[in-house]
Design an enzyme around this catalytic site. Structure first.
Site, PDB file in Angstrom:
ATOM      1  N   ASP A 210       0.843  -1.207   0.000  1.00  0.00           N
ATOM      2  CA  ASP A 210       0.000   0.000   0.000  1.00  0.00           C
ATOM      3  C   ASP A 210       0.873   1.250   0.000  1.00  0.00           C
ATOM      4  O   ASP A 210       2.075   1.175   0.219  1.00  0.00           O
ATOM      5  CB  ASP A 210      -0.883   0.004   1.261  1.00  0.00           C
ATOM      6  CG  ASP A 210      -0.031  -0.098   2.523  1.00  0.00           C
ATOM      7  OD1 ASP A 210       0.220  -1.226   2.964  1.00  0.00           O
ATOM      8  OD2 ASP A 210       0.437   0.938   3.026  1.00  0.00           O
ATOM      9  N   ASP A 212       0.435   3.680   2.205  1.00  0.00           N
ATOM     10  CA  ASP A 212       0.177   4.303   3.502  1.00  0.00           C
ATOM     11  C   ASP A 212      -0.904   5.387   3.312  1.00  0.00           C
ATOM     12  O   ASP A 212      -1.911   5.110   2.665  1.00  0.00           O
ATOM     13  CB  ASP A 212       1.486   4.830   4.111  1.00  0.00           C
ATOM     14  CG  ASP A 212       1.385   4.955   5.626  1.00  0.00           C
ATOM     15  OD1 ASP A 212       0.896   4.017   6.262  1.00  0.00           O
ATOM     16  OD2 ASP A 212       1.770   6.005   6.168  1.00  0.00           O
TER      17      ASP A 212
END
Ligand SMILES: CSC[C@H]1O[C@H](OP(=O)(O)O)[C@H](O)[C@@H]1O
Ligand SMILES: Nc1ncnc2[nH]cnc12
Length: 294
Positions: A210, A212
């Site tokens: 991901d 973040d």
């Protein structure tokens, strides 16, 4: 047999290894408490592996609750020569897109609620951490990742270790980005420090799941998205491990060229007469090599 005994610490999404031969499970206790779970031993491509799932069975341990000392002790006691960590992580850089494998080579440790050393009052040691990972094992892991077909393998990167378990605030995420961090996770520290104290070469493959929360408010990190990406990554993680053992099966192990295997030679500074015998006894697996010299 070529002398390698590879310890593998499997993180989020990597809870078991497939394809192992001659599998044996061992329940072990250590002077530091219980490790995250059983050690699973077996061979792959003729190389001895010892697998430990970092968060325990069913992922019941949060990053702060993992007994990192017990895990490293258990692997050392099991005779592993090198440790490969596999982790999920967030990305702090646009080009490190989900699916990238970053073989990190530096850490910024922002964890604060964990036991970080085997040593302490009664036996003090200061090991060097300037180069926290094993360059040889990291290079082998990168090569193995490429042969496993990972599209974006990045050699080197700074891992920001946060306490968690909550993900970062947007302000924290932007701060870490401004510091030049590459990836973020919750587990590689103090694991890497403890591996160094145990004189075990350590390398870490960080699989980006991901961005973040610094990049785009519509795609802030979410655990369900992470697990979906991890499900994709875990097949390639298995292929990486298989490729790595294939390389190891053809190469006789020599001591780590950077001297990680003898790092305690000059690290313990407590005078023998001031050492705590109880702590010295608890340290026999980790530091017996040098403590027995007096
Ligand atoms: C499940 S997402 C957050 C969790 O995943 C990473 O753990 P690991 O390094 O064991 O894969 C991260 O550090 C967090 O603990
Ligand atoms: N964004 C993130 N922050 C901390 N740990 C993570 N593990 C996976 N993604 C993460």
């Amino acid at each position: 047999m070529t002398g390698w005994v590879l310890g593998i610490i499997g993180g989020s999404g990597l809870y078991q290894l497939s394809g192992l031969e001659n599998v044996r499970r061992q329940t072990v206790e250590t002077p530091w408490g219980s490790p995250s779970g059983q050690l699973v031993r077996g061979t792959l491509n003729g190389v001895e592996l010892v697998f430990l799932t970092r968060h325990g069975k069913g992922h019941h341990l949060s990053p702060s609750a993992i007994n990192y000392r017990a895990n490293i002790h258990a692997l050392k006691r099991a005779g592993v020569t090198d440790i490969l960590s596999l982790s999920a992580c967030g990305s702090m850089k646009e080009e490190l897109h989900p699916g990238s494998f970053v073989i990190v080579d530096q850490y910024v440790d922002r964890t604060y609620a964990r036991e970080k050393s085997f040593f302490g009052p009664g036996c003090v040691a200061h090991v060097p951490m300037a180069d926290p990972v094993c360059k040889r094992l990291s290079a082998m892991a990168a090569e193995a990742a490429r042969s496993a077909g990972v599209e974006n393998v990045v050699e080197g990167g700074i891992y920001l270790a946060m306490e968690g378990p909550q993900f970062s605030t947007r302000a924290e995420s932007l701060l870490y980005r401004s510091w030049g961090m590459d990836v973020i996770g919750m587990t590689n520290m103090p694991e890497a420090k403890l591996a160094r104290e145990a004189e075990l070469p350590y390398a870490s493959v960080c699989m980006v799941t991901d961005y973040d929360c610094w990049r785009d408010a519509h795609s802030d990190v979410d655990i369900n998205d992470i697990l979906k990406v991890m499900a994709d990554n875990s097949g390639r993680a298995h292929d990486l491990i298989s490729a790595l053992t294939l390389v190891m099966s053809k190469q006789e192990r020599t001591p780590d060229p950077a001297g990680i295997g003898s790092v305690l030679d000059h690290a313990i500074i407590t005078a023998p007469e001031h050492r705590d015998p109880d702590l010295v006894a608890r340290l026999s697996t980790i530091a017996g090599r040098v403590l027995s010299r007096g």
